[in-house]
Write a protein that holds these residues in place. Structure first.
Motif, short mmCIF file in Angstrom:
data_model
loop_
_atom_site.label_atom_id
_atom_site.label_comp_id
_atom_site.label_asym_id
_atom_site.label_seq_id
_atom_site.Cartn_x
_atom_site.Cartn_y
_atom_site.Cartn_z
N SER A 166 0.86 -1.19 0.00
CA SER A 166 0.00 0.00 0.00
C SER A 166 0.89 1.23 0.00
O SER A 166 2.08 1.16 0.33
N ILE A 167 0.32 2.36 -0.36
CA ILE A 167 1.09 3.59 -0.30
C ILE A 167 1.41 3.89 1.17
O ILE A 167 0.58 3.68 2.06
N SER A 168 2.61 4.37 1.44
CA SER A 168 2.99 4.71 2.81
C SER A 168 2.74 6.20 3.07
O SER A 168 2.55 6.99 2.12
N TYR A 169 2.77 6.58 4.33
CA TYR A 169 2.57 7.99 4.68
C TYR A 169 3.67 8.86 4.09
O TYR A 169 3.41 9.95 3.57
N ASN A 170 4.92 8.38 4.15
CA ASN A 170 6.04 9.15 3.59
C ASN A 170 5.87 9.35 2.08
O ASN A 170 6.25 10.39 1.55
N GLU A 171 5.33 8.35 1.41
CA GLU A 171 5.10 8.50 -0.02
C GLU A 171 4.02 9.53 -0.31
O GLU A 171 4.10 10.27 -1.29
N THR A 172 2.99 9.60 0.55
CA THR A 172 1.96 10.63 0.36
C THR A 172 2.55 12.02 0.57
O THR A 172 2.14 12.98 -0.10
N LEU A 173 3.50 12.14 1.50
CA LEU A 173 4.14 13.44 1.72
C LEU A 173 4.92 13.87 0.49
O LEU A 173 4.93 15.05 0.13
N LEU A 174 5.59 12.91 -0.15
CA LEU A 174 6.35 13.24 -1.35
C LEU A 174 5.41 13.69 -2.48
O LEU A 174 5.70 14.65 -3.20
N LEU A 175 4.26 13.02 -2.59
CA LEU A 175 3.32 13.35 -3.66
C LEU A 175 2.64 14.69 -3.45
O LEU A 175 2.35 15.41 -4.40
N ASN A 176 2.39 15.03 -2.18
CA ASN A 176 1.61 16.24 -1.87
C ASN A 176 2.45 17.37 -1.29
O ASN A 176 1.90 18.43 -0.97
N GLY A 177 3.75 17.15 -1.17
CA GLY A 177 4.61 18.16 -0.58
C GLY A 177 5.18 19.12 -1.59
O GLY A 177 4.61 19.34 -2.67
N ASP A 178 6.33 19.70 -1.25
CA ASP A 178 6.99 20.66 -2.14
C ASP A 178 7.36 19.99 -3.45
O ASP A 178 7.64 18.78 -3.50
N PHE A 179 7.41 20.79 -4.50
CA PHE A 179 7.71 20.25 -5.83
C PHE A 179 9.09 19.61 -5.87
O PHE A 179 10.05 20.11 -5.28
N SER A 180 9.17 18.48 -6.54
CA SER A 180 10.45 17.81 -6.79
C SER A 180 10.37 17.10 -8.12
O SER A 180 9.28 16.87 -8.66
N PHE A 181 11.52 16.78 -8.68
CA PHE A 181 11.55 16.08 -9.96
C PHE A 181 10.86 14.74 -9.86
O PHE A 181 10.11 14.34 -10.76
N LEU A 182 11.10 14.03 -8.75
CA LEU A 182 10.48 12.72 -8.57
C LEU A 182 8.96 12.85 -8.48
O LEU A 182 8.22 12.02 -9.03
N GLN A 183 8.49 13.88 -7.79
CA GLN A 183 7.04 14.12 -7.71
C GLN A 183 6.46 14.34 -9.09
O GLN A 183 5.39 13.79 -9.44
#
Length: 397
Positions: free
Chosen positions: A26-43
């Motif tokens: 399942s998606i983890s909490y840290n992964e949701t932070l990456l998706l919804n946080g500050d812009f990044s290339f990976l996002q």
């Protein structure tokens, strides 16, 4: 069987194993932070995948699997400089693919997989394109992620060693620029995590391979058989261990640099093996066999990790627990006609990815395992209950 066919089969097997793992996580909490946080290339990469394939687990993990496969191919190409026998390069690829840390980076959405790919791309291009293009690539890396500061630092030291003035000046500027953009992470109270860090490295590589890797780096230092790859790997490993005397370090930011040492490890092992007579090669064959057996055991634990719930007393102590439960829980809630709940922040973020949003109509309260309450929702793996919660309908007049 040709080497190209073996390479294709290995990468295909690798891809299939990782794709199989998509349904297990399942998606983890840290992964949701990456998706919804500050812009990044990976996002941006993940959201591009969502655009083409929709918001689902496959689209979430496909970019990481793709970066992982490209990393494997780059490592195979890079190893040609260090290993002249093609069969040995294929064995190196097998070890790389099944390293627990590499497997995790190939499926978990975090910076590790992206950093590893970027480092291998840099090493591959360094030997094949003119230096101005390399300098442009390094400048691009500075804007993509703050964790490339370790690359710039190691290249600055290598530039001093190789008396490359232009490379030194560029990387000093990049270090200053990176620190200005991203800052310095010195968190928490001073506390030693050295032994813990060594243990994590041993888990990433398996103990035998990590000990031999450490030995190879030290031996090459003594014999002055060092190149740019050695500087990148050795500097980052030593820096991470020094920092661990003060604070808990994020190993996923350092491990990709250490993984780069694999061609050096393979080259040293190949040389030590070939210079000995057949009767003196038994110890090396035995060490290689033991390393492979431990490697496959560790990788099997990663792939079949849900069976560990059968032997672990407290499910939350499972190393992958934070990447379990949410998907199954969302399906169970939807089966009851519930598409929004009020629950803990971390679980709410994870459920939202699967279409269960936040509202005040239902309260989802996690229970201690073993409690018997009405409207109980339980999630089980291998007939072992790992999560239990109570759903309460709130009547709002």
């Amino acid at each position: 069987m040709s080497a190209k066919l073996v390479l294709f089969l290995l990468l295909t097997l690798d891809a299939l194993l990782l794709i199989f793992q998509i349904g297990e996580l399942s998606i983890s909490y840290n992964e949701t932070l990456l998706l919804n946080g500050d812009f990044s290339f990976l996002q941006a990469l993940i959201k591009t995948s969502f655009y083409f394939f929709g918001q689902n687990d496959f689209a979430l993990r496909l970019p990481m699997i793709t970066l992982h496969l490209l990393s494997a191919l780059l490592l195979y190409k890079i190893s040609k400089k260090y290993l002249k026998i093609q069969r040995n390069r294929l064995w190196l690829l097998v070890i790389f693919i099944f390293l627990p840390g590499v497997m995790s980076a190939g499926i978990i959405v975090n910076d590790a997989g992206f950093i590893l790919f970027s480092l291998l791309l840099f090493l591959y291009l360094y030997e094949r394109v003119s230096k101005p293009y390399i300098y442009i690539l390094l400048i691009l890396y500075m804007f993509l992620d703050g964790n490339f500061v370790y690359l710039f630092s190691s290249l600055a030291i290598f530039a001093i060693y190789s008396k490359n003035r232009n490379l030194f000046i560029l990387n000093i500027v990049l270090i200053i620029g990176s620190l200005s953009i991203y800052g310095i992470d010195m968190h928490g109270s001073p506390r030693g995590y050295f032994i813990e860090s060594l243990g994590i490295y041993a888990a990433i590589f398996t103990p035998v391979i990590f000990v031999y890797l450490f030995y190879v780096l030290y031996r090459r230092y003594l014999t002055k058989d060092i190149d740019m790859l050695w500087f990148i790997t050795a500097f980052t490993l030593v820096l991470s261990l020094i920092l661990s005397f003060r604070q808990r370090i994020e190993i996923e930011y350092f491990a990709p640099y250490v993984i780069l040492a694999l061609p050096l490890v393979a080259q040293t092992f190949e040389h030590s093996y070939r210079v000995r007579l057949n009767i003196f090669r038994k110890n090396y064959k035995f060490m290689f066999l033991v390393s492979l057996v431990l490697l496959f055991i560790n990788s099997s634990v990663v792939f079949l990790n849900k069976y560990l719930y059968l032997v672990i007393d407290e499910p939350k102590k499972h190393f992958s627990y934070n990447m379990h439960v949410a998907k199954e829980l969302s399906k169970e809630l939807k089966a009851r006609g519930i598409d929004c709940v009020d629950t803990s922040t971390k679980m709410a973020k994870r459920l939202e990815f699967y279409g269960v949003t936040k509202c005040n109509s239902y309260i989802l309260q996690e229970n201690y395992l073993g409690e018997s309450v009405q409207d109980n929702v339980t999630i089980s793996y291998k007939n072992r209950v790992v999560y239990s919660a109570n759903v309460t309908n709130i009547n709002i007049n």
